[in-house]
Structures are given as structure tokens and as C-alpha cells.
Design an enzyme around this catalytic site. Structure first.
Site, PDB file in Angstrom:
ATOM      1  N   ARG A  45     108.749  59.569  -9.980  1.00 16.71           N
ATOM      2  CA  ARG A  45     108.550  60.846 -10.834  1.00 16.71           C
ATOM      3  C   ARG A  45     108.492  60.171 -12.490  1.00 16.71           C
ATOM      4  O   ARG A  45     107.642  60.956 -13.375  1.00 16.71           O
ATOM      5  CB  ARG A  45     110.043  61.674 -10.864  1.00 16.71           C
ATOM      6  CG  ARG A  45     110.092  62.315  -9.538  1.00 16.71           C
ATOM      7  CD  ARG A  45     111.071  63.519  -9.671  1.00 16.71           C
ATOM      8  NE  ARG A  45     112.569  62.995  -9.571  1.00 16.71           N
ATOM      9  CZ  ARG A  45     113.245  62.489  -8.683  1.00 16.71           C
ATOM     10  NH1 ARG A  45     112.691  62.742  -7.508  1.00 16.71           N
ATOM     11  NH2 ARG A  45     114.401  62.197  -8.924  1.00 16.71           N
ATOM     12  N   LYS A 135     113.481  76.322 -22.192  1.00 18.81           N
ATOM     13  CA  LYS A 135     112.887  77.371 -21.436  1.00 18.81           C
ATOM     14  C   LYS A 135     113.969  77.703 -20.299  1.00 18.81           C
ATOM     15  O   LYS A 135     114.793  76.937 -19.686  1.00 18.81           O
ATOM     16  CB  LYS A 135     111.816  76.775 -20.458  1.00 18.81           C
ATOM     17  CG  LYS A 135     110.891  77.648 -19.911  1.00 18.81           C
ATOM     18  CD  LYS A 135     110.232  77.238 -18.808  1.00 18.81           C
ATOM     19  CE  LYS A 135     110.750  76.842 -17.319  1.00 18.81           C
ATOM     20  NZ  LYS A 135     109.813  76.240 -16.353  1.00 18.81           N
ATOM     21  N   GLU A 178     111.460  83.120 -19.424  1.00 20.19           N
ATOM     22  CA  GLU A 178     110.412  83.177 -18.517  1.00 20.19           C
ATOM     23  C   GLU A 178     110.742  84.312 -17.212  1.00 20.19           C
ATOM     24  O   GLU A 178     111.316  83.629 -16.318  1.00 20.19           O
ATOM     25  CB  GLU A 178     110.047  81.995 -17.791  1.00 20.19           C
ATOM     26  CG  GLU A 178     108.794  81.901 -16.813  1.00 20.19           C
ATOM     27  CD  GLU A 178     108.865  80.404 -16.177  1.00 20.19           C
ATOM     28  OE1 GLU A 178     109.555  79.408 -16.488  1.00 20.19           O
ATOM     29  OE2 GLU A 178     107.509  80.184 -15.511  1.00 20.19           O
ATOM     30  N   LYS A 220     107.050  83.644 -21.773  1.00 24.91           N
ATOM     31  CA  LYS A 220     106.273  83.215 -20.515  1.00 24.91           C
ATOM     32  C   LYS A 220     106.106  84.086 -19.402  1.00 24.91           C
ATOM     33  O   LYS A 220     107.221  84.222 -18.701  1.00 24.91           O
ATOM     34  CB  LYS A 220     106.945  81.863 -20.264  1.00 24.91           C
ATOM     35  CG  LYS A 220     106.181  81.216 -19.221  1.00 24.91           C
ATOM     36  CD  LYS A 220     106.371  79.561 -18.927  1.00 24.91           C
ATOM     37  CE  LYS A 220     105.775  78.728 -17.972  1.00 24.91           C
ATOM     38  NZ  LYS A 220     105.759  77.289 -17.954  1.00 24.91           N
TER      39      LYS A 220
HETATM   40  P1  13P Z   1     103.222  76.880 -12.572  1.00 25.53           P
HETATM   41  O1  13P Z   1     102.339  76.781 -13.585  1.00 25.53           O
HETATM   42  O2  13P Z   1     103.090  75.983 -11.427  1.00 25.53           O
HETATM   43  O3  13P Z   1     103.839  78.323 -12.042  1.00 25.53           O
HETATM   44  O4  13P Z   1     104.700  76.333 -13.337  1.00 25.53           O
HETATM   45  C1  13P Z   1     105.026  77.067 -14.467  1.00 25.53           C
HETATM   46  C2  13P Z   1     106.403  76.951 -14.728  1.00 25.53           C
HETATM   47  O5  13P Z   1     106.934  76.371 -15.927  1.00 25.53           O
HETATM   48  C3  13P Z   1     107.194  77.386 -13.773  1.00 25.53           C
HETATM   49  O6  13P Z   1     108.573  77.580 -14.247  1.00 25.53           O
END
Ligand code: 13P
Length: 335
Positions: A45, A135, A178, A220
């Protein structure tokens, strides 16, 4: 003097750049690595993130990177921490601080996001490591036959999200809220629009109730589109119209910016939908850009395959994806 959260948010939203979401948990990384035969170890990773972050010219298209706890504690090949490495390129390091999704008690098929316990002290540590934004993600499933998402899941998740945002601002870090409406399902675009609209309305009511300063918040969100298995798929124009009219109605003008997740759309689909959004001629109150994970990483990961001899080809795929999205966000990809 430390920059204010407003100025950090402004730098993150500065055109023509987007944000890279590279905050996949080890479990999610394993889901992406294993079909390609890449062992999902901590070192693999690290190598993958090293490959992405050291892509030549990444700083032209990426203003900030959302990291996972594992990655912010790892070092780049240069010996610096990844956070210092990104800062040296003018990219702002951020950190995913929610603790992930767990089943939501007796709510069939719904989830709740964990992670408020001890959050203020974790944020303090991340700040010391160089992170300047954070986030928190919640996920909502649409299932018309079961009347999901339920009011319980919406309220419980969004109360926690609003509390997270107030704790992040107290720690001088920009919160990215988000509330993802999942693309999986057979729902119509109308249903996606109604659900996303309801969730964003409640979210902003709660952010105000928790006295969060909206000028230091980034939303988001999912694009509004019919479910992945819906018989009627949405065109980019439909996605742009539904997404923008919902956001115009629901997102207060003080908000620092709006970024989109890709949510399982292909690289091309996410780009074309972003292009239709970016081509809209109306003025909106906030800047808009992308914050994709899969849509910018998938081709690069498939090319890399965990092998050092593929690094340069994999970086070409990655820079192509972020450059295309940067153009699309300004409605200039097809021009
Ligand atoms: P994706 O663009 O793959 O949906 O991932 C964005 C993200 O931050 C998910 O938490």
C-alpha cells in the site's frame, strides 16, 4: 500565524485543481488489490501511494490529498513522511478521521459511521503530523421497496457528521462532510435527487445547529444519477441538471466549496458527468471540483500491478485521469 480554515479551504478549491482521495482503509485496498493479484500488505500500500504521489506534475492538478491513518504515519522513499513530501510539492495533506461504517443496529441494511470518541486528541496528533483538513463519510443506501434510507439512519449519521465538523474546526482543520448516497441499486434519477436533496437539507440544518462556520466547510457529495442497475441510465446532461439544481436549492452560498466523489462510476463516466457539470453556463455560489478515488486510480492500479517496472506507465495513467478531470471540471475536456 497559522492560515485560517477559510484560506486552507480556498487553496483546496483553487481551479484548475481537484483533491485526490487516497484514504482507502487496508480492507478496501485489499478489495482493489486482490483481483489484480497484488498482495495487500502495508508495504505494498505504501508503494502504491508512493507511486501516485511522486507522479511528475501531480501538483498541477491536485491541491490536496486525503490520507488514511496508516499512510500519514508512513514514509516516502525520500525518507520524509508522506505529509512532508506532499507539502514540499505544494499539496495540502488531509486525513480521513471517521472510523468507518458498521451495521446500524436494528435498521436492516443501513450503516452508521463510528469515530467520535477521542476525536479531538487524534486531530491534535494529525495536525502535528501536518494535516490541515479532514474527512468524515457516511453512506446511505436507496431501496424504494424498504423505504430506505430511514429517517433514523439519516438523523443519527448527520448528527455525528455535524459534531465531527465542529470538532475539526475547533482543531483549526477544514472538515469535508461526505454524506454519500450510494450508486448501487435500481433506483431512478428522481429518487436519487429526492434522497440526496433531503440528506443535504438535514445536514445543513444540523451544521447550523452545531454552530459550524460554513465558510470553512467543504461538502463532498455524490452526483445525482440513476442507480447502477436501474433500467434507465442517466445521460451526462441529466446528471448535470439534476445535480446542479439540487445543489443550488440546498447548499448555502457561504459554503467554501463542493467536491464530487466518483462512487463506482467508471473513469470515463465520472469524467463525462463532471464535464457536463463543468459546462453549465449558470453561475453558482461555490467553487466545484472533483475528489475521486476509484475514477482516477483504477487504470493506474491495473497498469502498476505491484511491479516497479510498471511505475512510469502507471503514473502516465494517473496523470491522464487527473488532467482529464481538471479539464472536464472547467468544461474543457472535449473542446
Ligand atoms: P470514490 O471516488 O471511489 O467514490 O471515492 C471517494 C471517496 O472519498 C470515498 O469516501
Amino acid at each position: 500565524m497559522n492560515p485560517s480554515i477559510q484560506s486552507i479551504a480556498k487553496q483546496l478549491m483553487a481551479s484548475p485543481k481537484g483533491l485526490l482521495a487516497a484514504d482507502e482503509s487496508p480492507k478496501t485496498s485489499e478489495k482493489r488489490f486482490s483481483p489484480l493479484g497484488i498482495p495487500s500488505t502495508s508495504e505494498k500500500r505504501r508503494e502504491f501511494r508512493q507511486m501516485l504521489f511522486s507522479t511528475p506534475d501531480i501538483e498541477e492538478y491536485i491541491s490536496g490529498v486525503i490520507l488514511h491513518d496508516e499512510t500519514i504515519k508512513q514514509k516516502a522513499d525520500s525518507g520524509e513522511t508522506f505529509a512532508s513530501y506532499l507539502r514540499s510539492k505544494g499539496i495540502i495533506p488531509g486525513i480521513k478521521v471517521d472510523g468507518g461504517l458498521v451495521d446500524f443496529d436494528n435498521f436492516d441494511g443501513e450503516t452508521i459511521t463510528e469515530g467520535l470518541d477521542g476525536l479531538a486528541s487524534r486531530l491534535h496528533e494529525y495536525y502535528e503530523m501536518g494535516a490541515r483538513f479532514t474527512k468524515w463519510r457516511a453512506a446511505f443506501v436507496i431501496d424504494e421497496s424498504k423505504r430506505l434510507p430511514s429517517l433514523g439512519a439519516i438523523h443519527a449519521n448527520l448528527h455525528q457528521m455535524a459534531r465531527y465538523a465542529s470538532i475539526a474546526q475547533a482543531a483549526q482543520m477544514v472538515p469535508i462532510v461526505e454524506p454519500e448516497v450510494l450508486y448501487d441499486g435500481t433506483h431512478s434519477i428522481k429518487s436519487a435527487s429526492d434522497t440526496t436533496s433531503q440528506i443535504i437539507r438535514v445536514l445543513f440544518e444540523l451544521l447550523k445547529a452545531y454552530r459550524v462556520d460554513l465558510s470553512g466547510v467543504i461538502l463532498k457529495t455524490s452526483m445525482v444519477l440513476a442507480g447502477k442497475n436501474s433500467p434507465t441510465q442517466s445521460t451526462p446532461e441529466e446528471v448535470a441538471n439534476s445535480t446542479l439544481s439540487m445543489l443550488d436549492q440546498r447548499v448555502p452560498k457561504e459554503v467554501a466549496g463542493i467536491v464530487f466523489l466518483s462512487g463506482g462510476q467508471s473513469t470515463e463516466q465520472a469524467r463525462d458527468n463532471l464535464e457536463a457539470i463543468g459546462s453549465d453556463s449558470k453561475d453558482h455560489s461555490w467553487p466545484i471540483t472533483f475528489s475521486f478515488s476509484r475514477a482516477v486510480q483504477d487504470n493506474s492500479l491495473a497498469t502498476w500491478q505491484g511491479k516497479s517496472e510498471n511505475i512510469s506507465a502507471a503514473q502516465n495513467e494517473f496523470i491522464k485521469a487527473v488532467r482529464d478531470d481538471s479539464l472536464a471540471d472547467r468544461g474543457k475536456f472535449k473542446k
